[in-house]
Write a protein that holds these residues in place. Structure first.
Motif, short mmCIF file in Angstrom:
data_model
loop_
_atom_site.label_atom_id
_atom_site.label_comp_id
_atom_site.label_asym_id
_atom_site.label_seq_id
_atom_site.Cartn_x
_atom_site.Cartn_y
_atom_site.Cartn_z
N MET A 1 0.81 -1.20 0.00
CA MET A 1 0.00 0.00 0.00
C MET A 1 0.86 1.26 0.00
O MET A 1 0.37 2.32 -0.30
CB MET A 1 -0.93 -0.03 1.21
CG MET A 1 -1.96 1.08 1.25
SD MET A 1 -2.99 1.25 -0.19
CE MET A 1 -4.32 0.18 0.18
N ALA A 2 2.14 1.14 0.32
CA ALA A 2 3.02 2.31 0.38
C ALA A 2 3.08 3.04 -0.96
O ALA A 2 3.19 4.26 -0.98
CB ALA A 2 4.42 1.89 0.81
N GLN A 3 2.98 2.31 -2.07
CA GLN A 3 3.04 2.96 -3.37
C GLN A 3 1.84 3.87 -3.62
O GLN A 3 1.88 4.73 -4.48
CB GLN A 3 3.17 1.93 -4.51
CG GLN A 3 1.96 1.07 -4.74
CD GLN A 3 1.95 -0.22 -3.93
OE1 GLN A 3 2.60 -0.32 -2.90
NE2 GLN A 3 1.22 -1.21 -4.39
N TYR A 4 0.78 3.69 -2.85
CA TYR A 4 -0.41 4.52 -3.02
C TYR A 4 -0.49 5.65 -2.00
O TYR A 4 -1.46 6.38 -1.98
CB TYR A 4 -1.68 3.66 -2.87
CG TYR A 4 -1.77 2.55 -3.88
CD1 TYR A 4 -1.93 2.84 -5.23
CD2 TYR A 4 -1.70 1.22 -3.49
CE1 TYR A 4 -2.02 1.83 -6.16
CE2 TYR A 4 -1.79 0.20 -4.42
CZ TYR A 4 -1.94 0.51 -5.76
OH TYR A 4 -2.03 -0.49 -6.68
N SER A 5 0.51 5.80 -1.14
CA SER A 5 0.40 6.74 -0.03
C SER A 5 0.13 8.17 -0.50
O SER A 5 -0.65 8.87 0.12
CB SER A 5 1.62 6.68 0.87
OG SER A 5 2.76 7.15 0.19
N GLY A 6 0.76 8.60 -1.58
CA GLY A 6 0.50 9.95 -2.09
C GLY A 6 -0.94 10.12 -2.53
O GLY A 6 -1.57 11.15 -2.28
N GLU A 7 -1.47 9.11 -3.18
CA GLU A 7 -2.87 9.16 -3.62
C GLU A 7 -3.81 9.17 -2.43
O GLU A 7 -4.77 9.94 -2.40
CB GLU A 7 -3.19 7.96 -4.51
CG GLU A 7 -2.46 7.96 -5.84
CD GLU A 7 -2.80 6.74 -6.66
OE1 GLU A 7 -3.99 6.57 -6.99
OE2 GLU A 7 -1.88 5.96 -6.94
N VAL A 8 -3.55 8.32 -1.46
CA VAL A 8 -4.39 8.26 -0.26
C VAL A 8 -4.33 9.59 0.48
O VAL A 8 -5.36 10.10 0.94
CB VAL A 8 -3.98 7.09 0.66
CG1 VAL A 8 -4.70 7.14 1.99
CG2 VAL A 8 -4.25 5.76 -0.03
N ASP A 9 -3.13 10.16 0.59
CA ASP A 9 -2.98 11.45 1.26
C ASP A 9 -3.85 12.51 0.60
O ASP A 9 -4.55 13.27 1.27
CB ASP A 9 -1.52 11.91 1.25
CG ASP A 9 -0.62 11.07 2.14
OD1 ASP A 9 -1.15 10.27 2.94
OD2 ASP A 9 0.61 11.21 2.02
#
Length: 118
Positions: A1-9
């Motif tokens: 899920m780390a690769q999506y952290s910017g999107e989630v933020d």
């Protein structure tokens, strides 16, 4: 899920504002014009458009302009990103509390009388 952290933020930033959450809630009932959406809020149209742009730039809504009317549509798939993140967090914390429960219930307890004997 780390690769999506910017999107989630970005999604969480967009959802942090009560006006934007209200817009998302309203769009959950179906597409609506910006004018209709803006009528529910005591702010100017240019201020409201900033909220629309924030939601759109973070992928939560799409807008389509036909003639003079701009219509907003909820992007439900983008909300799945939040659901996935929450599910992962729920799993992590369930695992941690399960481990804590096992530690507490399966560890031998040392009583005061046992300590005095040693």
């Amino acid at each position: 899920m780390a690769q999506y952290s910017g999107e989630v933020d970005g999604v969480f930033v967009a959802l942090a504002d009560p006006t934007r959450r209200s817009v998302i809630w309203r769009l959950g009932r179906g597409p609506t014009s910006v004018g209709e959406l803006a009528a529910d809020f005591p702010i100017t149209l240019p201020s409201f458009m900033k909220h629309v742009r924030t939601l759109e730039s973070n992928g939560l809504i799409r807008t389509v302009k036909v003639g003079r009317v701009r219509t907003c549509v909820l992007n439900r798939e983008r909300l799945a990103l939040v659901d996935d993140w929450l599910a992962e967090q729920r799993r992590i914390w369930t695992d941690r509390t399960d481990r804590l429960e096992r530690l507490v219930t399966e560890s031998p307890l040392v009583t005061e009388s046992q300590e005095e004997e040693s």
